[in-house]
Scaffold this motif. Structure first.
Motif, PDB file in Angstrom:
ATOM      1  N   SER A   1      -6.069  -2.798   8.148  1.00 15.36           N
ATOM      2  CA  SER A   1      -6.783  -2.222   7.004  1.00 15.36           C
ATOM      3  C   SER A   1      -7.822  -3.145   6.401  1.00 15.36           C
ATOM      4  O   SER A   1      -8.788  -2.701   5.826  1.00 15.36           O
TER       5      SER A   1
ATOM      6  N   ARG B   1      -4.402   3.915  -3.227  1.00 15.51           N
ATOM      7  CA  ARG B   1      -4.306   3.236  -1.913  1.00 15.51           C
ATOM      8  C   ARG B   1      -5.689   2.890  -1.389  1.00 15.51           C
ATOM      9  O   ARG B   1      -5.917   1.807  -0.851  1.00 15.51           O
TER      10      ARG B   1
ATOM     11  N   LYS C   1       0.840  -1.210   0.000  1.00 12.81           N
ATOM     12  CA  LYS C   1       0.000   0.000   0.000  1.00 12.81           C
ATOM     13  C   LYS C   1       0.869   1.251   0.000  1.00 12.81           C
ATOM     14  O   LYS C   1       0.572   2.216  -0.687  1.00 12.81           O
TER      15      LYS C   1
ATOM     16  N   PHE D   1      -6.974  -0.071  -3.308  1.00 15.26           N
ATOM     17  CA  PHE D   1      -6.295  -1.295  -2.869  1.00 15.26           C
ATOM     18  C   PHE D   1      -6.873  -1.779  -1.540  1.00 15.26           C
ATOM     19  O   PHE D   1      -7.155  -2.968  -1.376  1.00 15.26           O
ATOM     20  N   ARG D   2      -7.052  -0.869  -0.582  1.00 14.02           N
ATOM     21  CA  ARG D   2      -7.632  -1.255   0.714  1.00 14.02           C
ATOM     22  C   ARG D   2      -9.036  -1.827   0.534  1.00 14.02           C
ATOM     23  O   ARG D   2      -9.400  -2.812   1.169  1.00 14.02           O
TER      24      ARG D   2
END
Length: 166
Positions: free
Chosen positions: A153, A98, A89, A101-102
């Motif tokens: 996360s 980011r 990340k 992606f999370r």
């Protein structure tokens, strides 16, 4: 997909997921193939009868293999790993990427934790919805946690507050 777990957790995870008739790919390193106190050859053979294995070099990074295999296997593929993928990340160029992606990670990473007794393992499945405030007309659904705890996360609140405007 299973990332690298300790031997007994890996054995338990494979047995648990194999009962659900899930197709499994275990990503590991070549040292797992040598009979040792950490890796028993007969138990490795039993695990290999229930899952496909890919063994990377011992000095290689296994995360790129995990991410590629998960993405390549399709949108319904899930992965199990203790790794929170923070380094990956951090390498992403901007906050939007980011965030995406999370969001992808929360929808695909299955969390696991040991059960209270014995060697059993429990899984907390990936969720099929986004953990953001959601609204439909005069109703809001707000994710919340009733106790403070550090979260990672991919872990999201599992309780929702429903507010309806009269």
């Amino acid at each position: 997909l299973l990332g690298l777990l300790c031997f007994l957790q890996l054995f338990d995870a494979i047995n648990c997921l194999a009962k659900e008739n899930a197709r499994l790919l275990v990503l590991g390193r070549k040292h797992m193939l040598t009979n040792s106190s950490n890796w028993k050859k007969e138990i490795m053979k039993e695990m290999q009868s229930k899952a496909d294995f890919f063994f990377a070099e011992n000095i290689s990074e296994d995360d790129p293999f995990l991410l590629y295999a998960t993405l390549r296997s399709g949108k319904h593929c899930r992965f199990v790993s203790r790794d929170f993928l923070r380094d990956h990340k951090a390498c992403l160029s901007d906050s939007v990427t980011r965030h995406l992606f999370r969001k992808w990670q929360r929808g695909h990473q299955i969390a696991f934790f040991p059960a209270a007794a014995g060697r059993s393992i429990n899984f907390l499945p990936a969720l099929h919805y986004d953990c953001v405030v959601q609204t439909t007309g005069d109703t809001w659904h707000i994710p919340y946690k009733d106790v403070f705890e550090e979260k990672y996360s991919y872990q999201i609140p599992r309780k929702w507050l429903c507010i309806h405007q009269k």
